[in-house]
Design a protein around this motif. Sequence first.
Motif, PDB file in Angstrom:
ATOM      1  N   ASP A  10       0.823  -1.201   0.000  1.00 16.70           N
ATOM      2  CA  ASP A  10       0.000   0.000   0.000  1.00 16.70           C
ATOM      3  C   ASP A  10       0.858   1.253   0.000  1.00 16.70           C
ATOM      4  O   ASP A  10       1.855   1.318   0.709  1.00 16.70           O
ATOM      5  N   SER A  12       0.079   5.798  -0.385  1.00 13.80           N
ATOM      6  CA  SER A  12      -0.915   6.728   0.146  1.00 13.80           C
ATOM      7  C   SER A  12      -2.194   6.758  -0.680  1.00 13.80           C
ATOM      8  O   SER A  12      -3.282   6.908  -0.133  1.00 13.80           O
ATOM      9  N   ARG A  13      -2.088   6.598  -2.013  1.00 17.91           N
ATOM     10  CA  ARG A  13      -3.280   6.661  -2.867  1.00 17.91           C
ATOM     11  C   ARG A  13      -3.544   5.385  -3.640  1.00 17.91           C
ATOM     12  O   ARG A  13      -4.637   5.195  -4.170  1.00 17.91           O
ATOM     13  N   VAL A  14      -2.530   4.519  -3.779  1.00 21.36           N
ATOM     14  CA  VAL A  14      -2.707   3.277  -4.530  1.00 21.36           C
ATOM     15  C   VAL A  14      -2.154   2.101  -3.745  1.00 21.36           C
ATOM     16  O   VAL A  14      -1.365   2.272  -2.811  1.00 21.36           O
ATOM     17  N   GLU A  71      -6.616   1.949  -7.032  1.00 22.85           N
ATOM     18  CA  GLU A  71      -6.882   3.107  -6.185  1.00 22.85           C
ATOM     19  C   GLU A  71      -7.303   2.623  -4.800  1.00 22.85           C
ATOM     20  O   GLU A  71      -8.148   1.742  -4.677  1.00 22.85           O
ATOM     21  N   ARG A  72      -6.694   3.181  -3.776  1.00 24.43           N
ATOM     22  CA  ARG A  72      -6.989   2.728  -2.412  1.00 24.43           C
ATOM     23  C   ARG A  72      -8.411   3.040  -1.983  1.00 24.43           C
ATOM     24  O   ARG A  72      -9.050   2.229  -1.319  1.00 24.43           O
ATOM     25  N   ASP A  73      -8.934   4.206  -2.365  1.00 20.01           N
ATOM     26  CA  ASP A  73     -10.264   4.580  -1.871  1.00 20.01           C
ATOM     27  C   ASP A  73     -11.374   3.756  -2.499  1.00 20.01           C
ATOM     28  O   ASP A  73     -12.344   3.408  -1.839  1.00 20.01           O
ATOM     29  N   ARG A 107      -3.028  11.447 -13.247  1.00 17.16           N
ATOM     30  CA  ARG A 107      -3.372  11.723 -11.841  1.00 17.16           C
ATOM     31  C   ARG A 107      -2.253  11.358 -10.876  1.00 17.16           C
ATOM     32  O   ARG A 107      -2.418  11.466  -9.668  1.00 17.16           O
ATOM     33  N   LEU A 109      -1.134   8.404 -10.204  1.00 13.90           N
ATOM     34  CA  LEU A 109      -1.323   7.095  -9.586  1.00 13.90           C
ATOM     35  C   LEU A 109      -0.266   6.089 -10.053  1.00 13.90           C
ATOM     36  O   LEU A 109       0.224   5.281  -9.252  1.00 13.90           O
ATOM     37  N   GLU A 112       3.090   6.631  -8.248  1.00 14.20           N
ATOM     38  CA  GLU A 112       3.114   6.004  -6.922  1.00 14.20           C
ATOM     39  C   GLU A 112       3.207   4.485  -7.048  1.00 14.20           C
ATOM     40  O   GLU A 112       3.965   3.840  -6.324  1.00 14.20           O
TER      41      GLU A 112
END
Length: 192
Positions: A10, A12-14, A71-73, A107, A109, A112
Amino acid sequence: MPDTAPRPADGSRVAIRPFTCADSAEFTARTRESRELHRPWLFPPASDDTYRAYAKALDEDPARAGFLVCERDSGAIAGFININNIVRGGFRSGALGYGSFAHAAGRGLMSEGLGLVMAYAFGELGLHRLEANIQPDNAPSIALVRRAGFRLEGFSPDFLYVDGAWRDHERWAITADMAPVPVPVSGVKAFG
């Protein structure tokens, strides 16, 4: 030979994780939606049959490690990054293949995700070098590796057979000692 099966990690965003058969419908739909973005450089699997063969090859070949960048979210698949042609011994190298999907392009992503894959490659896999061979007109792909710290090492005429012809490629590479210190992530050993 060490296990090359990718492990989830993991940022921060992906997050990165292995390809699974359950991802076929989303992956192939994203491929079809992204056709304009990918052409003429990339031809990822666009049907269930081709996806399943692709995922199986990544899973079974010890010289490859494949990752979905999600995407983590939302868990949505943003793209993919594979380490191909993994060579051990004195070379300890791998060649990257990757692609972003249209909804995620631009973006950050994939930047990362590439950082997470580099941490895995230089840590867990113990590689010394990663290479990316990129067609000179593929500016977004060149920008991705440049942001990650890769250096341009040369030009190879007629290097890879892509879309019905032998294509020129620029050779970009990074070694473990050149890579920035990664942000600690779960599931991936730090390199150093």
